[in-house]
Design an enzyme around this catalytic site. Structure first.
Site, PDB file in Angstrom:
ATOM      1  N   PHE A 134      -3.496  -0.978  -4.342  1.00 51.20           N
ATOM      2  CA  PHE A 134      -2.313  -0.343  -3.755  1.00 51.20           C
ATOM      3  C   PHE A 134      -2.097  -0.934  -2.382  1.00 51.20           C
ATOM      4  CE2 PHE A 134       0.161   2.530  -1.199  1.00 51.20           C
ATOM      5  CZ  PHE A 134       1.221   2.805  -2.039  1.00 51.20           C
ATOM      6  N   ASP A 179      -7.160  -5.329   3.391  1.00 53.59           N
ATOM      7  CA  ASP A 179      -6.227  -4.226   3.635  1.00 53.59           C
ATOM      8  C   ASP A 179      -7.051  -2.985   3.965  1.00 53.59           C
ATOM      9  OD1 ASP A 179      -4.406  -2.194   3.687  1.00 53.59           O
ATOM     10  OD2 ASP A 179      -3.330  -2.784   1.873  1.00 53.59           O
ATOM     11  N   LYS A 182      -1.690   3.835   9.010  1.00 49.11           N
ATOM     12  CA  LYS A 182      -2.145   5.219   8.882  1.00 49.11           C
ATOM     13  C   LYS A 182      -2.766   5.785  10.179  1.00 49.11           C
ATOM     14  CE  LYS A 182      -1.848   5.571   3.993  1.00 49.11           C
ATOM     15  NZ  LYS A 182      -2.064   4.514   3.014  1.00 49.11           N
TER      16      LYS A 182
HETATM   17  C1  LIG Z   1      -0.999   3.618   2.368  1.00 47.86           C
HETATM   18  C2  LIG Z   1      -1.387   2.218   2.108  1.00 47.86           C
HETATM   19  C3  LIG Z   1      -0.471   1.165   2.281  1.00 47.86           C
HETATM   20  C4  LIG Z   1       0.988   1.389   2.577  1.00 47.86           C
HETATM   21  O1  LIG Z   1       1.233   2.058   3.783  1.00 47.86           O
HETATM   22  P1  LIG Z   1       2.676   2.743   4.031  1.00 47.86           P
HETATM   23  O2  LIG Z   1       2.607   3.170   5.470  1.00 47.86           O
HETATM   24  O3  LIG Z   1       2.799   3.888   3.078  1.00 47.86           O
HETATM   25  O4  LIG Z   1       3.695   1.686   3.784  1.00 47.86           O
HETATM   26  C5  LIG Z   1      -0.930  -0.123   2.111  1.00 47.86           C
HETATM   27  N1  LIG Z   1      -2.209  -0.372   1.765  1.00 47.86           N
HETATM   28  C6  LIG Z   1      -3.108   0.615   1.596  1.00 47.86           C
HETATM   29  C7  LIG Z   1      -4.514   0.272   1.242  1.00 47.86           C
HETATM   30  C8  LIG Z   1      -2.725   1.936   1.735  1.00 47.86           C
HETATM   31  O5  LIG Z   1      -3.604   2.922   1.511  1.00 47.86           O
END
Ligand SMILES: *Cc1c(COP(=O)(O)O)cnc(C)c1O
Length: 400
Positions: A140, A225, A254
């Site tokens: 994701f 990520d 986040k």
């Molecule tokens: C939440 C998340 C994203 C996307 O972040 P948004 O602020 O919702 O665009 C990307 N990569 C990972 C691993 C995430 O958990």
């Protein structure tokens, strides 16, 4: 207005791209939130780890209010006095050479992909428009067209094509699969150190070290990520620190703002982020003084309140307690730090009904991938509060 009235309004006027639990929250403090009926809940999701510092942390609120009253937005047409300080502090904290600020996590991932492609053409020497990026099944990384182009989730792609080419998917947690998928046009491997949305999937020990080594040997960039796994969640500042691995790029988001405001960033070396020339890439709000002031304070809170150490210590305790729960429904408990997925057996009938039962008992968590209860409390949580939550989990997991 009461809960039902708010829900009716939202369903009438707001697109239904989510299926939230039916609780309407109106205030929050630390691990606690309160709904419009005055009921109190413990937040055990923490906005998917955006609230590592807890709801409405007084220090971050104070800085946010002061900065908002002073200077909120300049655009990058001009410089501001907060961006240089965030850049320095974030690089010093993480040990990377440079950063590039954006707003949402998806934008940080898009930025990393753009940088990797340009690095591939300008530095590695891949022929124009042939660059490929390898990612994993179960990934994701956000919701833009390019990112869902390599999502393995059918629903995330359905009806949104045509897609961006140039991506290859391989199984997660298998280093040999990476080696086998690399071609002369591969520029990067994009991976989550622990897969969050997939249900807190922890790869086998040594995986990140192996992929680091493979990326080195083939001259491809390792993009970690850490938008969900980073900033303390797993008991280290970055989840890859558990294996002593550094990425060529790291995406953060986040908790970078402690849940106050969308702030994301890409960290990398001067060689990699140096591929961007003025005008190549940008964002109106990216690097704005309000975002930077909030992020600086959110990072200070993380360090000064020792939230990373706290996640390591209390995380071990929480995982041990979760693994002691005896329930006919549990297949296994996965996790690291204050981050866990309770994987239910197929015959348990999905995680949603347990999340609804937990809501009734004052504990907020959310199912992911229908059969996993994901737990990610704010890192400011106490041992007693973990006990309180585990008691409620024990209770609902005894339901028939
Ligand atoms: C939440 C998340 C994203 C996307 O972040 P948004 O602020 O919702 O665009 C990307 N990569 C990972 C691993 C995430 O958990």
């Amino acid at each position: 207005m009461n809960t039902q009235e708010y829900i009716a309004l939202e369903d009438q006027y707001n697109a239904r791209n989510y299926q939230p639990l039916d609780v309407v929250l109106t205030r929050g403090n630390g691990v606690w939130v309160e709904d419009v009926e005055g009921r109190r809940y413990m937040d055990f999701l923490a906005a998917y780890s955006a609230l590592n510092q807890g709801h409405c942390h007084p220090r971050i609120v104070k800085v946010m209010v002061e900065q908002a009253a002073k200077l909120a937005l300049t655009s990058r047409a001009f410089r501001n006095d907060q961006l240089p300080l965030l850049a320095k502090e974030l690089c010093e904290l993480t040990g990377y050479e440079m950063m590039l600020p954006m707003n949402t996590g998806a934008e940080a991932v898009e930025t990393a992909i753009k940088a990797a492609r340009k690095w591939g053409y300008r530095i590695k020497g891949v022929p124009e428009d042939r660059a490929r990026v390898i990612a994993c099944y179960g990934n994701f990384h956000g919701r833009t067209i390019t990112i869902v182009s390599f999502s393995p989730e059918e629903q995330y792609r359905d009806g949104f094509g045509p897609f961006t080419p140039g991506f290859t998917l391989i199984p997660y947690g298998e280093a040999e699969a990476l080696e086998a998928a690399i071609t002369p046009h591969t520029v990067a491997f994009l991976v989550e150190p622990i897969q969050g949305e997939s249900g807190v999937v922890v790869p086998p020990p040594g995986y990140l070290r192996q992929v680091r080594d493979i990326c080195n040997r083939h001259n491809i960039l390792l993009i970690l990520d850490e938008i969900q796994s980073g900033l303390g969640r797993t008991g280290r500042l970055l989840a890859a620190d558990h294996e002593g691995v550094r990425g060529d790029m790291v995406t953060l988001g986040k908790a970078l703002s402690g849940g106050m405001y969308p702030v994301s960033a890409v960290l990398a070396s001067r060689e990699v982020l140096g591929v961007f020339q003025p005008g190549d890439h940008g964002s109106t709000y990216g690097g704005n003084p309000l975002a930077c002031a909030v992020a600086r304070e959110a990072l200070k809170v993380l360090v000064e309140e020792k939230l990373v150490e706290r996640a390591a210590e209390l995380g071990e305790y929480m995982l041990a307690r979760l693994r002691q729960i005896t329930s006919p429904h549990i297949q296994k408990v996965r996790g690291k730090g204050l981050w866990a997925g309770i994987v239910l057996k197929p015959e348990a009938g999905g995680a949603r009904r347990f999340c609804e039962a937990l809501l009734e008992r004052g504990l907020l968590c959310k199912e992911t991938h229908w059969n996993v209860i994901r737990l990610a409390p704010p890192l400011v949580i106490t041992k007693d509060q973990i006990d309180w939550a585990v008691e409620r989990l024990e209770e609902v997991l005894q339901m028939p």
